[in-house]
Design an enzyme around this catalytic site. Structure first.
Site, PDB file in Angstrom:
ATOM      1  N   GLN A   1       0.811  -1.210   0.000  1.00  0.00           N
ATOM      2  CA  GLN A   1       0.000   0.000   0.000  1.00  0.00           C
ATOM      3  C   GLN A   1       0.844   1.258   0.000  1.00  0.00           C
ATOM      4  OE1 GLN A   1      -3.098  -0.084  -0.588  1.00  0.00           O
ATOM      5  NE2 GLN A   1      -3.388   2.123  -0.495  1.00  0.00           N
ATOM      6  N   GLU A   2       1.982   1.217   0.673  1.00  0.00           N
ATOM      7  CA  GLU A   2       2.819   2.404   0.793  1.00  0.00           C
ATOM      8  C   GLU A   2       3.517   2.764  -0.511  1.00  0.00           C
ATOM      9  OE1 GLU A   2       3.424   4.672   2.942  1.00  0.00           O
ATOM     10  OE2 GLU A   2       2.515   3.964   4.784  1.00  0.00           O
TER      11      GLU A   2
END
Length: 676
Positions: A521-522
């Protein structure tokens, strides 16, 4: 995996992909043979990209000739012509569109030209070019197209213009022009502009609000600055001199006040004067804003504020926050009322499909109750592993999360078709030499063609395989995630740097699946990723946080420049995540929220009076970005755990229940009390 070389053949692309993708001029250029690495031209094209950003016309014109036959020639040609589009002749523009037909750059330049044609009201040329515009996703262009249809055919385009204009953007020149024309022709009411202004005030977009008001009456813009900057003063002035034409401005002042002090705004709107002079619709909207802000602050009075308005006259965002507040308070019937009042497109969203079904289950205890049967059917339709609410629905209907079976491997023919696709080639090449933004746009454009029959699921899997082999992980995920019927979970959820991630996670006591879920996600596994606020690397660590964590972990050799080193970044990111997890009693949702928005905010968001399901808590996170982040990290983690362990998993178990810390927990020392 071994990265692909930055070269390939264009030959046979038309044969493998279909002649409709490329017209003759590009095919002739593409069949030229091999394009070997060319460091000189790679460096030159990076310089040209900078010249384009500086709008340096002379540098662009001087640089262009050297790129004839070079892989990124279409980009060079686009930059040069786009930079002087306002002075270019129609013949030059058409020549470009013909030479680079079938490319992203052709469609991008056509979009630029359509905006220019719309501004100039050249509807004859606009109507010729608009049907050739393949992306079709620019709202301004859509509005100019509607305006052209209205001007030429008196077509009924009001609904199209209204829908596009109410999607807030700082500059929607096409939609503003179209609204202006339709308003003057009495085809759209002034209320549409006031709704846009209200939404802009709620989202702190004063320029958008002023633009909308100015279309109705330019003289009202002068007083708008007071409405925005000093709403209390504006309302005090209006107590003695209320003019009918400024009634709507009073609503805007109350909305603005509610954004900073919703309790003060509640006192204002409840005054007898405003109850008499504002319309029921205006009061309901203001109560919706007040209720929303109270819900975001976890105020127990939020539902009482919503109750003072008419749900049918509130915006969909107000209804969503009303539903969230009701879920947090355990008031299932009220949550259902808010969801039922939502427009159909919002009710169809996976979140509200799930919560509507849950309200039906809570309110219909009988096994054969028709509402309960309908709810279970809705959950079974939603159930799957594609996302957060799909996983929750799967568990709600008795299932467990497992990794989907992989489809048959792509064939040599399918992989070769991807390798020879010019758009995919240019996309990866641009990314690999440092033009990430340009490469991503071209890659996305090319893989998006499946929406118009250009790429089916098998072609998308082959494109993803191409990016995976090149270790461009974000485009691997992007292409694979577009498939509908086929799911290759190892493409969508890759595990690069596995030895480093697993070893470091295990060493600090973290589940590697949680770390992978967060990295995905990052940064989508982009080693040199850098956010707009300065976070860096795989785990997107801020410089100050990196320094603090390195000291906490006893990393005596840490230096700021090491933040982008893979192993250092993983060490610091996992160390910080572990400290956050321990600080929040092992709660994955709270630790993820702390990682994204800061531990102070995460502590505040758990401090309300209710202890709730983790899914309800996540849905009530006030920041849209963090709310989405927490859901995706937990969904990612659950699927990674299924992949890494080979065992069925539970997202509900990872979510747990969240509320204020117990007295016993509060009495314990917090290992992360000083987390930055």
């Amino acid at each position: 995996m071994t990265a692909l070389p930055r070269w390939t053949l264009f030959a046979a692309a038309a044969l493998l992909l279909g002649a409709s993708f490329f017209t003759a001029p590009l095919q002739a250029q593409a069949a030229a043979a091999a394009y070997p690495d060319n460091p000189r031209l790679d460096a030159a094209v990076l310089d040209m990209a900078q010249a384009y950003r500086r709008r340096d016309s002379r540098a662009l014109a001087a640089a262009l000739p050297q790129f004839k036959g070079y892989m990124l020639e279409p980009w060079a040609a686009y930059w040069e012509l786009s930079n002087r589009l306002d002075t270019a002749s129609k013949a030059e523009i058409l020549a470009f569109l013909n030479t680079y037909a079938g490319t992203y750059q052709e469609d991008r330049l056509r979009a630029d030209w359509l905006l220019q044609l719309g501004r100039a009201a050249d509807w004859q040329t606009f109507n010729t070019q608009y049907p050739l515009y393949r992306m079709g996703d620019d709202r301004s262009i859509q509005c100019f197209a509607a305006l052209a249809d209205f001007v030429g055919n008196r077509a009924d385009v009001a609904a199209t213009v209204q829908a596009n204009w109410l999607v807030l953007r700082e500059s929607e020149e096409g939609c503003s022009s179209a609204f202006d024309a339709l308003f003057k022709a009495h085809k759209l009411p002034a209320q549409v502009a006031w709704v846009r202004a209200r939404l802009a005030m709620e989202n702190d977009r004063p320029q958008v609000a002023a633009q909308a008001i100015g279309i109705l009456d330019s003289s009202w813009v002068k007083g708008f600055d007071t409405v925005y900057q000093r709403p209390a003063k504006y309302l005090d002035d209006k107590l003695t001199a209320m003019r009918p034409k400024t009634r709507e401005l009073v609503s805007l002042a109350m909305i603005r006040m509610a954004e900073s002090d919703y309790q003060k705004a509640a006192l204002q709107v409840d005054k007898l004067r405003w109850r008499a002079q504002l319309s029921p619709e205006e009061r309901s909207w203001v109560w919706g804003v007040i209720g929303k802000r109270a819900a975001q602050k976890q105020d127990a009075d939020a539902l009482s504020y919503f109750a003072k308005g008419n749900l049918a006259q509130m915006h969909e965002d107000h209804l969503a926050w009303g539903a969230r507040a009701a879920l947090r308070a355990g008031q299932w019937a009220r949550a259902q009322a808010f969801i039922n009042a939502m427009p159909s497109n919002l009710r169809a969203d996976s979140a509200w499909t799930y919560w509507h079904a849950r309200t039906q289950l809570e309110l219909s205890p009988g096994a054969n109750d028709p509402a309960r049967v309908a709810a279970l059917a809705a959950l079974q339709t939603l159930a799957g592993t594609r996302g957060f609410y799909e996983m929750l629905a799967l568990e709600e209907t008795g299932g467990r999360i497992t990794a989907p079976a992989r489809p048959a491997p792509t064939s040599a023919f399918e992989r070769e078709a991807a390798r020879l696709n010019p758009g995919l080639q240019r996309g990866l090449y641009a990314i690999q030499i440092g033009l990430r933004a340009e490469g991503v746009r071209e890659w996305n454009y090319t893989t998006n063609l499946h929406q118009n029959g250009g790429m089916d699921d098998r072609a998308l899997l082959a494109a993803a395989d191409m990016a995976c082999r090149a270790e461009v992980w974000d485009r691997c995920i992007n292409a694979s995630d577009r498939t509908r019927g086929l799911v290759d979970v190892e493409q969508r959820f890759p595990t690069p740097f596995r030895q480093s991630v697993v070893a470091r996670s295990t060493a600090v006591g973290l589940d590697p699946a949680y770390v992978y879920g967060l990295i995905r996600q990052e940064s989508r596994f982009i080693m040199d990723a850098r956010s707009g606020v300065g976070a860096s690397g795989l785990m997107q660590v801020m410089p100050a946080t990196a320094k603090w964590t390195a000291k906490k972990l006893g990393m005596t050799d840490f230096a700021p420049h090491k933040i982008n080193d893979r192993d250092t970044n993983i060490a610091i990111g996992t160390g910080y995540l572990k400290l956050a997890l321990d600080s929040f009693g092992g709660s994955m949702p709270l630790a993820a929220a702390a990682y994204n928005a800061g531990p102070g905010r995460a502590r505040l968001w758990r401090s309300g009076p209710f202890t709730v399901e983790g899914a309800i808590w996540a849905e009530n996170v006030p920041f849209p970005e963090t709310r989405d982040y927490v859901k995706k990290v937990l969904a990612n983690t659950t699927l990674y755990a299924a992949m890494l362990s080979g065992q069925p998993q539970s997202i509900k178990a990872r979510l747990g229940r969240i509320g204020p810390p117990s007295e016993a927990d509060a009495a314990q020392p917090d290992p992360g009390v000083d987390l930055p």
